[in-house]
Each structure stands twice: as C-alpha cells, then as structure tokens.
Design an enzyme around this catalytic site. Structure first.
Site, PDB file in Angstrom:
ATOM      1  N   SER A 116      99.930  23.491 -15.400  1.00  0.00           N
ATOM      2  CA  SER A 116     100.337  23.109 -13.963  1.00  0.00           C
ATOM      3  C   SER A 116     101.430  22.596 -13.627  1.00  0.00           C
ATOM      4  O   SER A 116     101.569  21.407 -14.390  1.00  0.00           O
ATOM      5  CB  SER A 116      99.085  22.754 -13.216  1.00  0.00           C
ATOM      6  OG  SER A 116      99.435  22.490 -11.745  1.00  0.00           O
ATOM      7  N   TYR A 121      92.873  16.158 -10.932  1.00  0.00           N
ATOM      8  CA  TYR A 121      93.474  17.515 -11.282  1.00  0.00           C
ATOM      9  C   TYR A 121      94.636  17.351 -12.077  1.00  0.00           C
ATOM     10  O   TYR A 121      94.830  17.971 -13.057  1.00  0.00           O
ATOM     11  CB  TYR A 121      93.847  18.486 -10.239  1.00  0.00           C
ATOM     12  CG  TYR A 121      94.463  19.596 -10.512  1.00  0.00           C
ATOM     13  CD1 TYR A 121      93.352  20.687 -11.126  1.00  0.00           C
ATOM     14  CD2 TYR A 121      95.594  20.153 -10.188  1.00  0.00           C
ATOM     15  CE1 TYR A 121      93.808  21.796 -11.569  1.00  0.00           C
ATOM     16  CE2 TYR A 121      96.098  21.333 -10.506  1.00  0.00           C
ATOM     17  CZ  TYR A 121      95.424  22.146 -11.132  1.00  0.00           C
ATOM     18  OH  TYR A 121      95.733  23.341 -11.475  1.00  0.00           O
TER      19      TYR A 121
END
Ligand code: NDP
Length: 245
Positions: free
Chosen positions: A142, A155
C-alpha cells in the site's frame, strides 16, 4: 497476454475488489486459478462466474490468519493443476483508527491478516517453488506505508512490514524466485467497510469515490509483473491516482 497462459496462480482475498478483478483478468488470459476468501458464497459465486466464461478455476474457503487453512489453499493448486507458478498475497483489512482509541483487537486483526497471512502464504508456497525450481510471490502492499496519514499507523506498519518481508525474500532467493511488491493508492473497493469510526470511514469513502482507481488498474499491474519473461523481476510498483498526494 500470452505469457500468462498456462500459469497456475493462487490469489488470496479474491471475493471482492482487487483480488476479484485480478482473478477475472488473469482468467481471461488463460491462467488456471485457485481463489480463496472467508465469504464462501462470494468466492464460490466468483469462481462459478469465471468457469461460465470458460476459465479453469477452483475456489476455497480461506482464512489467511489460520496457517492450516492457507496451507490447504496453496496445496489445492498442486493437487488440482500439478503446479503453482504465482502466489498473490492480496487479502487485507484496514479497520483503521487513532492509536489513542486503543482498539487493540483491531490492531491484532490487521497484524494477523495483513502480515501473518502473507507469511503463511510464503511458508506454504516456498517448498513448492523450491521443488519446481521456479515461482513468483506478489504482495499487495500500500502507499499507506510510504506516506503516512492520521489513523493509519497500524495498517501502514503492517504494510511496511510486508514490503520488508518481500525485499528480504528477494535478497535470499536465487533467480528462480521472483518477488513483486505492488503498492496501490486509493482504489474503489469495499475496503473501508471495516472502519468502525463513522467519521473516519466516510472521509475515506469520500476520497475513494472522488479519486480512487478502478480495481482493474491494479489487476493490470499484477498481470504486467507476471507476464514478464522469467529472467525479468518487477520488484516494486507504486500505482496511485494522479490526484493523490
Ligand atoms: P476488499 O475489502 O474488496 O478485499 C479484501 C479481500 O480480502 C476480500 O476478498 C476479503 O474477503 C479478503 N479477506 C479479508 N480478510 C481475510 C481473511 N482473514 N482470510 C482470507 N481473506 C480475507 O478490499 P481491496 O480489494 O481494496 O483490498 C485488497 C488488498 O489491497 C488489501 O491487501 C489492501 O490492503 C490492499 N490495498 C487496498 C487499497 C484500496 O484503496 N482499496 C489501497 C492499498 C492497498 P472475505 O471478507 O470474503 O474474507
């Protein structure tokens, strides 16, 4: 996409979003697929749809936080198709929140799905790749791990850790194992649905709706990495909306 044809590809988290779009694209190019996710109805329906279009696909109920489940999932490729060419570690969750909210169970869940899950996948696939003398691990990472934003700390940490695992695997491997880390920015998927904080969730969903890429764009990127000649390793790809900081 001629190079993809005949490859056997296992994709985790293919019941929706990026995983499903990737399964569809690779199936169209002739790959044989093993796809898995927790929602059995969704993953079975996805496989059924792909088979109706002529693809060779099997679906499995899969929980990437359970090592035995991941092991059984990866084994399906060899049992059904006789080989495994590519593992796409795609399954991921992002129940993001401020650290001060102390949502420790959600921190644990992100670590289990986003980090332990891909590690279990690597543990299951490496012996197969070693025996075959070839293989390819693709991790869906990501941009959250590259440019930090509020609420994203845990995250992003899991995604940065996964990026590090990928790089470590690449360094330890010979030319017969390729490793690719794909880092998407905002993509329009169901991804934000696990965010409990209504304000945070609607802000993310708004941004996704405004600038988010189609999951097909990420699927094309995965296919690009797979379709390179066997002596070409696509290491890291960042793919984000042009409007994203
Ligand atoms: P989705 O929520 O649409 O897809 C996530 C997938 O992961 C689903 O198929 C879900 O299936 C599966 N999954 C979740 N938990 C588990 C589990 N324990 N075991 C097996 N499968 C699981 O979101 P995306 O398609 O967006 O997410 C795919 C990947 O892309 C993730 O790794 C995410 O971190 C990454 N990503 C997404 C971005 C975005 O903006 N959308 C940006 C950057 C990266 P099920 O619930 O049926 O198990």
């Amino acid at each position: 996409m001629p190079h993809t044809t005949q490859k056997v590809i296992a994709i985790t988290g293919a019941s929706s979003g990026i995983g499903l779009a990737t399964a569809k694209l690779l199936a169209q190019s002739g790959a044989k697929l093993v796809i898995g996710a927790r929602r059995a109805d969704r993953i079975d329906a996805a496989a059924e749809g792909l088979r109706r279009d002529g693809a060779d696909v099997i679906s499995c109920s899969l929980d990437v936080t359970d090592r035995a489940s991941v092991s059984a999932f990866v084994s399906q490729a060899v049992e059904r198709f006789g080989q495994l060419d590519v593992l796409v570690n795609n399954a991921g969750i992002a129940p993001i929140s401020a650290l001060d909210d102390l949502n420790v169970d959600e921190w644990d869940a992100m670590i289990d799905v986003n980090l332990r899950g891909p590690l279990y996948g690597i543990a299951a696939a490496l012996p197969i790749f070693r025996q075959q003398g070839s293989g390819h691990v693709i991790n869906i990472v990501s941009t959250a791990g590259l440019v930090l934003a509020p609420h994203m700390a845990v995250y992003a940490a899991t995604k940065n850790a996964l990026r590090t695992i990928g790089e470590g695997l690449r360094l330890e491997s010979g030319p017969d194992l390729r490793v690719t880390n794909v880092s998407p920015g905002f993509v329009q998927t169901e991804f934000a649905s696990s965010i409990a904080d209504e304000t945070v969730r609607s802000a993310i969903e708004k941004r996704m709706g405004e600038i988010g890429l189609s999951a097909d764009s990420i699927a094309q990127t995965v296919a690009f990495a797979i379709n390179q000649p066997s002596d070409v390793e696509v290491g890291d790809i960042v793919i984000r909306p042009a409007a994203q900081n």
